[in-house]
Design an enzyme around this catalytic site. Structure first.
Site, PDB file in Angstrom:
ATOM      1  N   ASN A 288     -10.615   3.573 -28.149  1.00  0.00           N
ATOM      2  CA  ASN A 288     -11.724   2.610 -28.166  1.00  0.00           C
ATOM      3  C   ASN A 288     -12.952   3.254 -27.527  1.00  0.00           C
ATOM      4  OD1 ASN A 288     -13.423   0.415 -28.077  1.00  0.00           O
ATOM      5  ND2 ASN A 288     -12.080  -0.870 -26.837  1.00  0.00           N
ATOM      6  N   ASP A 315     -13.720  10.750 -21.368  1.00  0.00           N
ATOM      7  CA  ASP A 315     -13.001   9.472 -21.463  1.00  0.00           C
ATOM      8  C   ASP A 315     -11.502   9.724 -21.373  1.00  0.00           C
ATOM      9  OD1 ASP A 315     -12.419   6.802 -21.662  1.00  0.00           O
ATOM     10  OD2 ASP A 315     -12.982   6.575 -23.760  1.00  0.00           O
ATOM     11  N   HIS A 319      -1.909   7.353 -20.486  1.00  0.00           N
ATOM     12  CA  HIS A 319      -1.074   6.168 -20.620  1.00  0.00           C
ATOM     13  C   HIS A 319       0.393   6.550 -20.472  1.00  0.00           C
ATOM     14  CE1 HIS A 319      -4.168   3.319 -21.663  1.00  0.00           C
ATOM     15  NE2 HIS A 319      -4.591   4.065 -22.663  1.00  0.00           N
TER      16      HIS A 319
END
Length: 437
Positions: A288, A315, A319
């Site tokens: 995103n 960015d 995760h």
């Protein structure tokens, strides 16, 4: 193998002499690092008492600075910690990173930003500069403690609700007005949420073919257009996170012609990858803003060279496995970036060393107010630098990366360039391509 010889291994802060290195691609020279600064430059410098680094064939750049890093601590240490993220950054050639506020608890108070700042100092691998949240809990309802964070030990100067857009225009205006008092920056995640509800990827031909709900380019462009008008009205500093569309480039171009105090970043993955990657349904490519079209990628590359886009920011979004190794619809958006960013830029731009130094070090340091960083190696300058082997090529293996997570979109790709060494205030954090601690 690069040769590191001489010096006293027991010395608290040994001097380092880098022989025959090309500073930002110029003619070979020697660099003597001592006392935290570049003490001398020139050919044939005296190496007595110094550890010698063979810089033949290497390029010295000012240490890279990342304006957009997710370190996940506190709260998601299973995905990343300040220490593991700092190690990944150092291995990627970075000497400073700005840590985003979407932690748990959110970095919306002086206490939390100071915690992140102190964890960075304890790790000692890069300078970790916290970014504070714009709104309490990233909820977009009321301003966070901007002044208290600015006055804290962390000296926060950039504020962002990244991951969420500050969608309320009145709140955005108030934030811009507030930070103007101390020349702060509001960094906006430009996404009109009412246009992206349920979105899974870029809205276009590929999303139609795959039957996935699209994230339209106008959702980004509309917020940027609104915010540059607000920034112009207030006279404050605006930074646009992860620009991803050709239309956004044109909005930014127009704003800069008008003299608006706006800067913007692009990520390595938006410079290299397109929405065609979603055809595999591999959630590693879910991000995103989403990967866009080849035409967008071309426009972003041109804007970066031209200077309409000011910087490259990773960015870096680690995760845990369960958040990525699942169905596309349920996967969390985000990709790793710190350890591969420079290689991607070399692949995209070639060996344009001055441009790379400008977009990955000098300008991001200037935007963040990090005065010790973003300065080319020269006598008296803080010795924050990285040494790159431009002739090397490496195949990206997620298992060899320092991050606690494995969600790199470049797995199996062969990319140019290798970070040989990184120095933070004259002390090595990486030597011969390996983390020192």
């Amino acid at each position: 193998m690069t040769d590191f010889t001489g010096g006293d291994p027991e010395a608290a802060t040994p001097a380092y002499l880098i022989r025959g290195v090309r500073v930002v691609g110029a003619e070979p020279t020697d660099l003597l690092l001592s006392g935290g600064v570049v003490a001398q430059t020139g050919r044939g410098l005296d190496a007595r008492g110094a550890r010698v680094v063979d810089g033949d064939g290497l390029v010295a750049l000012p240490g890279l600075v990342d304006l957009h890093t997710h370190l996940r601590e506190p709260g998601r240490e299973d995905a990343e910690t300040v220490e593991s993220g700092s190690r990944a950054a150092a291995l990627g050639g970075y000497t400073a990173v700005c840590a985003m506020a979407n932690t748990s608890p959110v970095a919306d108070t002086a206490g939390v930003v100071e915690q992140v700042w102190r964890l960075g100092r304890e790790a000692g691998l890069v300078d970790v500069q916290p970014i504070g949240a714009v709104t309490v809990g990233l909820a977009g309802e009321r301003l966070a403690e901007l002044g208290a964070m600015a006055e804290s030990a962390a000296r926060v100067r950039i504020f962002s609700d990244d991951g969420h857009c500050v969608a309320d225009p009145r709140l955005m205006r108030r934030a811009l007005e507030y930070v103007k008092a101390f020349d702060g920056v509001i960094a906006q995640h430009a996404e009109e949420p009412r246009l992206t509800e349920g979105a899974q990827m870029h809205e276009g031909e590929v999303s139609t073919r795959l039957g996935l709900t699209g994230w339209p380019a106008v959702a980004e462009e509309a917020i940027i257009a609104r915010d540059v008008l607000l920034a112009e009205h207030v006279g404050s500093r605006l930074h646009v996170c992860h620009l991803s569309t050709a239309g956004s480039v044109e909005v930014l171009r127009h704003a800069k012609k008008r003299g608006v105090r706006v800067t913007a970043e692009v990520t390595p993955h938006h410079l290299l990858l397109t929405d065609e990657r979603a055809v595999s349904y591999d959630p590693v490519f879910k991000v995103n803003p989403p990967l866009r079209t080849a035409a967008d990628v071309s426009a972003l590359r041109e804007a970066l060279v031209e200077g309409i886009i000011d910087i490259v920011a990773t960015d870096h979004a680690p995760h845990a496995l369960e958040d990525k190794e699942c169905e596309w619809a349920y996967a969390r958006p985000g990709m790793l970036g710190l350890e591969t960013a420079l290689s991607v830029l070399l692949d995209v731009l070639g060996q344009r060393w001055d441009l790379i130094a400008e977009r990955m070090s000098r300008t991001p340091a200037r935007i963040a107010g990090l005065s010790e960083h973003g300065r080319d190696p020269a006598p008296g300058v803080p010795a924050n630098l990285t040494l790159v082997d431009p002739a090397a090529r490496r195949t990206i293996d997620p298992g060899e990366q320092a991050s606690r997570s494995r969600n790199t979109p470049y797995a199996g790709l062969t990319l140019p360039g290798r970070i040989v060494a990184t120095f933070l205030r004259g002390e090595p954090t990486v030597l011969d391509g390996k983390a020192v601690k």
